[in-house]
Design a protein around this motif. Structure first.
Motif, mmCIF file in Angstrom:
data_model
loop_
_atom_site.group_PDB
_atom_site.id
_atom_site.type_symbol
_atom_site.label_atom_id
_atom_site.label_comp_id
_atom_site.label_asym_id
_atom_site.label_seq_id
_atom_site.Cartn_x
_atom_site.Cartn_y
_atom_site.Cartn_z
ATOM 1 N N ALA A 190 -3.245 42.506 34.695
ATOM 2 C CA ALA A 190 -3.935 41.316 34.203
ATOM 3 C C ALA A 190 -5.368 41.607 33.791
ATOM 4 O O ALA A 190 -5.901 40.965 32.875
ATOM 5 C CB ALA A 190 -3.903 40.220 35.269
ATOM 6 N N GLN A 241 0.428 42.298 26.873
ATOM 7 C CA GLN A 241 0.736 40.908 27.216
ATOM 8 C C GLN A 241 2.240 40.700 27.376
ATOM 9 O O GLN A 241 2.677 39.915 28.218
ATOM 10 C CB GLN A 241 0.225 39.973 26.111
ATOM 11 N N GLN A 270 6.796 38.795 35.264
ATOM 12 C CA GLN A 270 6.643 37.633 36.136
ATOM 13 C C GLN A 270 7.988 37.284 36.784
ATOM 14 O O GLN A 270 9.032 37.322 36.137
ATOM 15 C CB GLN A 270 6.116 36.446 35.337
ATOM 16 N N GLU A 293 3.357 42.081 30.715
ATOM 17 C CA GLU A 293 2.778 41.243 31.778
ATOM 18 C C GLU A 293 3.612 39.979 31.957
ATOM 19 O O GLU A 293 3.931 39.582 33.089
ATOM 20 C CB GLU A 293 1.338 40.886 31.418
#
Length: 262
Positions: free
Chosen positions: A193, A151, A158, A154
């Protein structure tokens, strides 16, 4: 065990020297040390992936007996040299966590595998390590380890997180983003994801290591067959993550897990 790509990285002289000069605990490690403080004096400790002995100086004086193991002979030699003049009876042994046949069942009260050492092996080998730890750990004892948080990377990848009011920072962020993409061309953002875990090349030691990233829920599923009373900490926090909602949204780069051995 077969020597893999990561083994040869960890055996390099400059990497051994890097780990040999580290000496500080991370905030989560300090919290876990404090939590176990009253019990450590009666514990037999196994420090897996001891590296250059970063954790030795903090835990060894507090436990009943201490043994550090590593699968790289160069790391063991570094530890032996670093603590050659110690007044304690510190032992360091060449041993691979994936195959700890040199230890009988129920040998250790506290087992530590810090600095994400469990992340530098395959998925099947990771599960093998958890089985081995469960076997050599004593009932009612503790297992603590850290692992990269899927996580976290991830969220970090972004696009909005690459921008900063400082143009130099923005430039550096986008360069690092581009290098990461270059070393992980087969991994799409949709794949990240949708995956419970992935093996990625990140910036660790200049993108030379293959690193296992896992979501905390997937990690809990791996642990539940062998361990209980699992606590989770963000690596840079001394407070335990209490709520599931906080865990599911947690973006810490890696997490610490403290488990009881049934």
């Amino acid at each position: 065990m077969t020597k893999d790509h990561n083994y040869y990285i960890y055996s390099r002289e400059e990497i051994v020297q890097y780990y040999a000069q580290l000496n500080q605990l991370q905030p989560a490690e300090r919290a876990i040390l404090q939590q176990l403080q009253g019990k450590l004096s009666g514990m037999k400790m196994l420090d897996i992936g001891v590296g250059g002995g970063r954790t030795t100086a903090h835990f060894a004086p507090r436990v009943g007996s201490y043994l550090g193991i590593d699968y790289a002979p160069e790391m063991i030699a570094s530890c032996q040299a670093r603590f050659a003049n110690s007044e304690q009876d510190l032992k360091f042994l060449l041993c691979d966590a994936r195959q700890m046949d040199c230890f009988v069942e129920n040998s250790f009260d506290f087992i530590l595998f810090s600095f994400n050492g469990i992340d530098y092996m395959s998925h099947a080998e990771r599960l093998q390590v958890l089985e081995q730890v469960s076997r050599v750990g004593k009932s009612g004892g503790y297992f603590c380890f850290s692992s990269h948080n899927l996580q976290g990377i991830e969220q970090g990848l972004q696009g909005k997180n690459q921008w900063s009011w400082n143009p130099i920072t923005t430039y550096a962020n986008w360069v690092m983003w581009g290098v990461f993409r270059l070393f992980n061309l087969s991994v799409q953002f949709a794949t990240i994801a949708d995956s419970p875990y992935l093996i990625l090349r990140d910036e660790s030691h200049n993108f030379r290591l293959k690193t296992y990233y896992i979501r905390p829920q997937a990690q809990l599923e791996q642990l539940e067959p062998h361990f209980e009373d699992i606590q989770i900490y963000g690596w840079n926090q001394e407070e335990r993550i209490q709520d599931e909602s906080d865990l599911l949204g947690n973006g810490a780069f890696w997490l610490y897990y403290l488990c009881r051995i049934p």
